[in-house]
Design a protein around this motif. Structure first.
Motif, PDB file in Angstrom:
ATOM      1  N   ALA A  50     134.394  93.418  64.297  1.00 19.23           N
ATOM      2  CA  ALA A  50     134.624  93.514  62.856  1.00 19.23           C
ATOM      3  C   ALA A  50     133.401  94.127  62.196  1.00 19.23           C
ATOM      4  CB  ALA A  50     134.886  92.136  62.258  1.00 19.23           C
ATOM      5  N   PRO A  51     133.587  94.811  61.064  1.00 19.33           N
ATOM      6  CA  PRO A  51     132.442  95.217  60.253  1.00 19.33           C
ATOM      7  C   PRO A  51     131.967  94.028  59.436  1.00 19.33           C
ATOM      8  CG  PRO A  51     134.460  95.894  59.175  1.00 19.33           C
ATOM      9  CD  PRO A  51     134.865  95.251  60.480  1.00 19.33           C
ATOM     10  N   GLY A  52     130.703  94.028  59.073  1.00 16.38           N
ATOM     11  CA  GLY A  52     130.173  92.946  58.250  1.00 16.38           C
ATOM     12  C   GLY A  52     129.203  93.468  57.213  1.00 16.38           C
ATOM     13  N   PRO A  53     128.785  92.630  56.279  1.00 15.72           N
ATOM     14  CA  PRO A  53     127.812  93.041  55.268  1.00 15.72           C
ATOM     15  C   PRO A  53     126.449  93.302  55.909  1.00 15.72           C
ATOM     16  CG  PRO A  53     128.909  90.968  54.675  1.00 15.72           C
ATOM     17  CD  PRO A  53     129.215  91.243  56.108  1.00 15.72           C
ATOM     18  N   GLY A  54     125.833  94.416  55.578  1.00 17.51           N
ATOM     19  CA  GLY A  54     124.545  94.751  56.176  1.00 17.51           C
ATOM     20  C   GLY A  54     123.396  94.024  55.516  1.00 17.51           C
ATOM     21  N   SER A  55     123.348  92.721  55.647  1.00 21.47           N
ATOM     22  CA  SER A  55     122.292  91.946  55.008  1.00 21.47           C
ATOM     23  C   SER A  55     121.810  90.826  55.912  1.00 21.47           C
ATOM     24  CB  SER A  55     122.768  91.354  53.674  1.00 21.47           C
ATOM     25  OG  SER A  55     123.612  90.242  53.881  1.00 21.47           O
ATOM     26  N   GLU A  56     120.538  90.503  55.784  1.00 26.87           N
ATOM     27  CA  GLU A  56     119.965  89.425  56.582  1.00 26.87           C
ATOM     28  C   GLU A  56     120.575  88.078  56.198  1.00 26.87           C
ATOM     29  OE1 GLU A  56     115.823  90.289  55.753  1.00 26.87           O
ATOM     30  OE2 GLU A  56     115.561  90.970  57.828  1.00 26.87           O
ATOM     31  N   ARG A  57     120.928  87.916  54.923  1.00 26.43           N
ATOM     32  CA  ARG A  57     121.544  86.657  54.490  1.00 26.43           C
ATOM     33  C   ARG A  57     122.845  86.412  55.227  1.00 26.43           C
ATOM     34  NH1 ARG A  57     125.620  85.275  52.753  1.00 26.43           N
ATOM     35  NH2 ARG A  57     126.266  87.433  52.419  1.00 26.43           N
ATOM     36  N   ALA A  58     123.709  87.444  55.303  1.00 26.48           N
ATOM     37  CA  ALA A  58     124.982  87.303  56.008  1.00 26.48           C
ATOM     38  C   ALA A  58     124.752  87.084  57.503  1.00 26.48           C
ATOM     39  CB  ALA A  58     125.840  88.541  55.769  1.00 26.48           C
ATOM     40  N   HIS A  59     123.780  87.775  58.050  1.00 22.16           N
ATOM     41  CA  HIS A  59     123.453  87.618  59.471  1.00 22.16           C
ATOM     42  C   HIS A  59     123.066  86.166  59.779  1.00 22.16           C
ATOM     43  CE1 HIS A  59     121.998  88.773  63.426  1.00 22.16           C
ATOM     44  NE2 HIS A  59     120.786  88.322  63.150  1.00 22.16           N
ATOM     45  N   ARG A  60     122.259  85.562  58.908  1.00 25.08           N
ATOM     46  CA  ARG A  60     121.867  84.158  59.106  1.00 25.08           C
ATOM     47  C   ARG A  60     123.076  83.235  58.984  1.00 25.08           C
ATOM     48  NH1 ARG A  60     117.480  85.807  55.893  1.00 25.08           N
ATOM     49  NH2 ARG A  60     118.482  84.894  54.049  1.00 25.08           N
ATOM     50  N   ALA A  61     123.923  83.497  57.991  1.00 27.26           N
ATOM     51  CA  ALA A  61     125.099  82.642  57.792  1.00 27.26           C
ATOM     52  C   ALA A  61     126.014  82.680  59.006  1.00 27.26           C
ATOM     53  CB  ALA A  61     125.857  83.075  56.537  1.00 27.26           C
ATOM     54  N   ILE A  62     126.182  83.849  59.587  1.00 31.12           N
ATOM     55  CA  ILE A  62     127.038  83.954  60.768  1.00 31.12           C
ATOM     56  C   ILE A  62     126.423  83.202  61.940  1.00 31.12           C
ATOM     57  CG2 ILE A  62     127.968  85.574  62.479  1.00 31.12           C
ATOM     58  CD1 ILE A  62     128.221  87.603  60.108  1.00 31.12           C
ATOM     59  N   GLY A  63     125.112  83.377  62.143  1.00 23.29           N
ATOM     60  CA  GLY A  63     124.465  82.740  63.273  1.00 23.29           C
ATOM     61  C   GLY A  63     124.308  81.238  63.142  1.00 23.29           C
ATOM     62  N   GLU A  64     124.051  80.767  61.907  1.00 20.58           N
ATOM     63  CA  GLU A  64     123.716  79.352  61.714  1.00 20.58           C
ATOM     64  C   GLU A  64     124.900  78.486  61.313  1.00 20.58           C
ATOM     65  OE1 GLU A  64     120.570  79.344  58.852  1.00 20.58           O
ATOM     66  OE2 GLU A  64     119.232  80.580  60.100  1.00 20.58           O
ATOM     67  N   VAL A  65     125.936  79.082  60.734  1.00 16.54           N
ATOM     68  CA  VAL A  65     127.058  78.288  60.211  1.00 16.54           C
ATOM     69  C   VAL A  65     128.385  78.665  60.872  1.00 16.54           C
ATOM     70  CG1 VAL A  65     128.327  77.593  58.146  1.00 16.54           C
ATOM     71  CG2 VAL A  65     125.866  78.069  57.990  1.00 16.54           C
ATOM     72  N   ILE A  66     128.703  79.956  60.889  1.00 11.79           N
ATOM     73  CA  ILE A  66     130.027  80.388  61.330  1.00 11.79           C
ATOM     74  C   ILE A  66     130.161  80.333  62.850  1.00 11.79           C
ATOM     75  CG2 ILE A  66     131.662  82.311  61.315  1.00 11.79           C
ATOM     76  CD1 ILE A  66     130.388  83.085  58.574  1.00 11.79           C
ATOM     77  N   ALA A  67     129.150  80.822  63.565  1.00 15.61           N
ATOM     78  CA  ALA A  67     129.213  80.785  65.028  1.00 15.61           C
ATOM     79  C   ALA A  67     129.341  79.358  65.560  1.00 15.61           C
ATOM     80  CB  ALA A  67     128.000  81.488  65.629  1.00 15.61           C
ATOM     81  N   PRO A  68     128.518  78.403  65.096  1.00 18.63           N
ATOM     82  CA  PRO A  68     128.690  77.020  65.584  1.00 18.63           C
ATOM     83  C   PRO A  68     130.068  76.443  65.295  1.00 18.63           C
ATOM     84  CG  PRO A  68     126.558  77.265  64.526  1.00 18.63           C
ATOM     85  CD  PRO A  68     127.314  78.531  64.249  1.00 18.63           C
ATOM     86  N   PHE A  69     130.684  76.852  64.193  1.00 21.16           N
ATOM     87  CA  PHE A  69     132.025  76.363  63.880  1.00 21.16           C
ATOM     88  C   PHE A  69     133.064  76.927  64.846  1.00 21.16           C
ATOM     89  CE2 PHE A  69     136.143  77.164  61.901  1.00 21.16           C
ATOM     90  CZ  PHE A  69     136.509  75.893  61.489  1.00 21.16           C
ATOM     91  N   LEU A  70     132.978  78.230  65.148  1.00 23.95           N
ATOM     92  CA  LEU A  70     134.022  78.889  65.928  1.00 23.95           C
ATOM     93  C   LEU A  70     133.876  78.687  67.428  1.00 23.95           C
ATOM     94  CD1 LEU A  70     134.476  82.305  64.062  1.00 23.95           C
ATOM     95  CD2 LEU A  70     136.167  80.479  64.277  1.00 23.95           C
ATOM     96  N   GLU A  71     132.665  78.654  67.913  1.00 28.27           N
ATOM     97  CA  GLU A  71     132.469  78.600  69.360  1.00 28.27           C
ATOM     98  C   GLU A  71     133.028  77.304  69.941  1.00 28.27           C
ATOM     99  OE1 GLU A  71     128.561  81.542  69.407  1.00 28.27           O
ATOM    100  OE2 GLU A  71     128.290  79.401  69.766  1.00 28.27           O
ATOM    101  N   GLY A  72     133.864  77.454  70.948  1.00 26.03           N
ATOM    102  CA  GLY A  72     134.519  76.309  71.579  1.00 26.03           C
ATOM    103  C   GLY A  72     135.901  76.018  71.041  1.00 26.03           C
ATOM    104  N   ARG A  73     136.300  76.678  69.957  1.00 23.91           N
ATOM    105  CA  ARG A  73     137.624  76.436  69.384  1.00 23.91           C
ATOM    106  C   ARG A  73     138.679  77.334  70.019  1.00 23.91           C
ATOM    107  NH1 ARG A  73     137.786  73.365  64.560  1.00 23.91           N
ATOM    108  NH2 ARG A  73     135.668  72.828  63.850  1.00 23.91           N
ATOM    109  N   THR A  74     139.891  76.843  70.053  1.00 27.25           N
ATOM    110  CA  THR A  74     141.023  77.629  70.548  1.00 27.25           C
ATOM    111  C   THR A  74     141.452  78.613  69.468  1.00 27.25           C
ATOM    112  OG1 THR A  74     141.780  75.853  71.998  1.00 27.25           O
ATOM    113  CG2 THR A  74     143.397  77.529  71.368  1.00 27.25           C
TER     114      THR A  74
END
Length: 415
Positions: A50-74
């Motif tokens: 997917a494309p994403g916003p080119g910003s460090e803020r979004a990069h942190r949110a994906i790594g610190e919040v979104i990835a932990p939520f999604l990883e391991g889910r069906t």
């Protein structure tokens, strides 16, 4: 199918020398162009992008919040996962937008897993092509704009969007020269996003109205953001004078503000960026309201070819009478007209998008229908810091821009 990895990659293309663009009341410097792509992998080795916003803020949110939520889910139903996320960490509106960018990769995965294009997961395509407008035109002379409009037409596009910034008289002269260059049957869009960023020289409502009247004589397709985008009342007042079609939306901060723009019918064309304003979920909700009120939609897309195809998969699920346009940024190269060079925009894909007579042909292959070239992470490493600056003469001010166009202003004046 379980999600095992969610990663975002920030990318930058620096210019050899800063690009300096003068406007009426100041100037703008562009140091680089930024981008992001998101990579989601499953336990079976399938990968979605997917494309994403080119910003460090979004990069942190994906790594610190979104990835932990999604990883391991069906992963079976992206919509169901989004509902769960919004009931948890997605209660934060900005993180919810970031999640909706990642969600495009989830749809890409499900499409690949089922062997169908993303469009079939979003309601089903009603067409295979969507009309593009070639988007370039950054703060030039009237003669240069006219030459670029003609060059974009020669590339096969049927429409051209530019950004005037030279003062009311020269802006009108520019549109006249462009119309002379391309003839009567070519669409011209005017993106006036600078008119309200000029400090004390920003155009007054009276100037905007008079300039719009003179441009209307050249039969422009729309006038985009001639006033601050949060002033819906001013847009409605101008629209009621029936001078020229109006467009806005790329700076709307929330669904509530979008609905206000739509319900009041303050513009003729509503615009949205899939990668940073709410993704497929918001687009699907807005299109229904846009159709009910007899308005039209035009995608904002100001980055890479991955952003273009992601938007197109959604757009073709609605008829052209509702979703009419998709922005296609035209970057220059040794063999092609356009604004400044940004080779990362096309290099992110292993193959070129198919364009026929100004329309994007949307592939029917599974997922988004494109292959991402992950080597861009090595060829275009991230460069921290602002990508652009706006400087105004009066008041004397310098603003550092550090994120996407869907944010009215972001950044701080440098020390």
């Amino acid at each position: 199918m379980k999600v095992t990895s969610v990663r975002s990659y920030l990318l930058s293309y620096p210019f050899d020398q800063p690009i300096r663009l003068a406007f009426y009341g100041g100037d703008r410097s562009i140091l680089k162009r930024d981008a992001m792509f998101i990579r989601v992998e499953t336990d079976g080795g399938l990968v979605g992008y997917a494309p994403g916003p080119g910003s460090e803020r979004a990069h942190r949110a994906i790594g610190e919040v979104i990835a932990p939520f999604l990883e391991g889910r069906t992963l079976a139903d992206p919509d169901a996962l989004r509902v769960q996320f919004l009931q948890g960490p997605g209660a934060d509106p900005q993180i919810a937008k970031d999640y909706c960018a990642v969600e495009v990769a989830l749809f890409d995965l499900v499409g690949k897993h089922r062997g169908v294009p993303v469009s079939e997961l979003l309601g089903g395509r009603v067409r295979d092509r969507i009309r593009l407008y070639g988007s370039a035109g950054m703060y030039m002379s009237p003669e240069a704009y006219a030459a670029e409009a003609k060059a974009v037409a020669n590339l096969g596009f049927t429409a051209y969007k530019m950004r005037p910034a030279a003062g009311p008289d020269k802006d009108v002269e520019t549109v006249r020269r462009m119309r002379e260059a391309v003839g009567p049957d070519f669409d011209l869009m005017v993106d006036a996003h600078t008119w309200w960023r000029m400090g004390d020289r920003s155009y007054s409502l009276e100037t905007v109205e008079q300039t719009a009247r003179e441009m209307a004589a050249c039969n422009i397709a729309w006038l985009e953001e001639p006033m601050p985008p949060d002033n819906h009342e001013a847009y409605l007042a101008l629209k009621e004078k029936d001078i020229v079609p109006l467009a806005s939306g790329e700076h709307e901060p929330s669904e509530e503000r979008y609905l206000d723009l739509i319900f009041t019918q303050a513009v003729d064309y509503v615009q949205m960026d899939v990668c940073c304003q709410g993704g497929y979920a918001l687009g699907r909700r807005l299109f229904a309201e846009i159709e009910r009120r007899g308005l039209r939609f035009a995608f904002h897309s100001w980055g890479t070819a991955l952003e273009v195809i992601a938007a197109a998969q959604l757009g073709i699920c609605w008829p052209e009478a509702v979703v009419e346009w998709l922005e296609y940024p035209c970057y220059s190269s040794p063999t092609q007209a356009g604004m400044y060079p940004f080779p990362l925009a096309s290099d992110i894909l292993k193959g070129a998008l198919e364009i026929d007579r100004g329309d994007l042909i949307v592939p029917r292959s599974p997922g988004l229908g494109v292959e991402v070239d992950e080597s861009v992470t090595e060829r275009y490493p991230w460069i921290p810091g602002p990508w652009s600056y706006f400087r105004t003469d009066s008041p004397a001010e310098l603003l550092a821009i550090t994120s996407d166009h869907s944010i009215k202003w972001e950044g701080e004046s440098p020390a």
